[in-house]
Design an enzyme around this catalytic site. Structure first.
Site, PDB file in Angstrom:
ATOM      1  CB  THR A  98      -0.926   0.001   1.224  1.00 48.42           C
ATOM      2  OG1 THR A  98      -1.800  -1.130   1.145  1.00 48.42           O
ATOM      3  CG2 THR A  98      -1.770   1.272   1.254  1.00 48.42           C
ATOM      4  CE  LYS A 173      -5.581  -1.182   1.645  1.00 44.82           C
ATOM      5  NZ  LYS A 173      -4.297  -1.889   1.756  1.00 44.82           N
ATOM      6  CE  LYS A 241       1.981   2.108   4.821  1.00 44.17           C
ATOM      7  NZ  LYS A 241       1.606   1.303   3.624  1.00 44.17           N
TER       8      LYS A 241
END
Length: 296
Positions: A98, A173, A241
């Site tokens: 990711t 995502k 994050k």
């Protein structure tokens, strides 16, 4: 494509993902920054290890990676010991990290000059999804590269979808994490309210999960929220994050994510409580420990 693949990064996701490939008959060579983990994987799955990403990528037709962030990804792809230096023309790199859409486009462009295809394919489903081989994979790239790697990716996925050009997987995502952030905060508030009101919170969740409030988060996280147990799952540090990536992209798109920005701050409070490695459902502990101080 042949059955020869490389897998870079053996964390809680990459370790079982590479294992599913081996179990499906692929000839897998793995690389991990900590060699002991690569050796443990090779012992368990009867695969091979490599000392560098370049060495792992030699002769592989598909190279997959699942590492921490943009810089980690660049470190295993670029440079003298990076995967690209060991990959030949016509091979394909699949990134399950990711990361940002920008780094996906950057690496795809670098690969194109070498005749290497690139798919950005971040995943959803967490550690349990990786272990059970039922991840959802969101892909960006060209149709030919996607078709060539889809079968291998299906070793550890229940859904593999091409959503657009390189970067589209990472953008999707981001949407996923934006939606989850609001859901987890709402569920935390609901369960906290139920307990404060003297209700059996688990019974409440069992009832409302049969109606419009139902979600994966409710089905899978109400127990741990009520029991105040968070030593598992998707860590708060990782979520922050991911949300940071989404918020930065929103700035570039000149759009607003007010709820996401607020929940990101709440996760910062959880980190301050020492919960950086707690599961994301630990947002409810923030409500318990900070009491009414969350009010504006």
């Amino acid at each position: 494509m042949s059955k020869k693949v490389a897998f870079l990064g053996l964390g809680v996701m990459g370790f079982p993902m590479a294992g599913h490939l081996a179990n499906d008959g692929y000839d897998v060579t793995v690389y991990n920054r900590t060699p002991a983990k690569a050796e443990a994987w090779a012992e368990k799955y009867k695969g091979k290890t490599a000392a560098t990403p370049r060495e792992a990528a030699l002769d592989a037709e598909i190279v997959m990676a699942c590492v921490g962030n943009d810089d980690d990804l660049r470190s295993v792809v670029l440079g003298e010991d990076g995967a690209f230096s060991g990959m030949g023309k016509g091979t394909i790199f699949v990134d399950h990290t990711t990361a940002s859409a920008d780094v996906a486009r950057e690496l795809a462009a670098a690969g194109e000059t070498l005749g290497i295809g690139f798919i950005d394919g971040p995943v959803s489903g967490g550690q349990a999804g990786a272990e059970n081989g039922v991840l959802t994979v969101m892909c960006g790239g060209d149709e030919a590269s996607f078709s060539a790697v889809k079968g291998a990716v299906e070793s550890y996925a229940q859904a593999v979808t091409l959503l657009g050009p390189v970067g589209a997987g990472q953008l999707t995502k981001m949407v996923n994490q934006i939606c989850i952030a609001g859901l987890v905060q709402g569920l935390s508030e609901g369960m906290h309210f139920a307990q404060k009101a003297g209700l059996d919170a688990k019974q409440v969740a069992g009832v409302i999960s049969k109606g419009a409030a139902q979600s994966w988060q409710m089905e899978n996280r109400y127990d741990s929220m009520v029991d105040d147990k968070f030593d598992f799952g998707f860590a708060v540090d990782w979520m922050r994050k991911d949300l940071g990536i989404a918020l930065a992209e929103a700035d570039r798109l000149n759009t607003s994510l007010p709820v996401t920005a607020l929940v990101d701050q709440f996760y910062g409070d959880v980190q301050a409580l020492g919960g950086g490695r707690w599961d994301t459902s630990s947002l409810i502990r923030r409500l318990r420990q900070l009491g009414k101080s969350y009010k504006a």
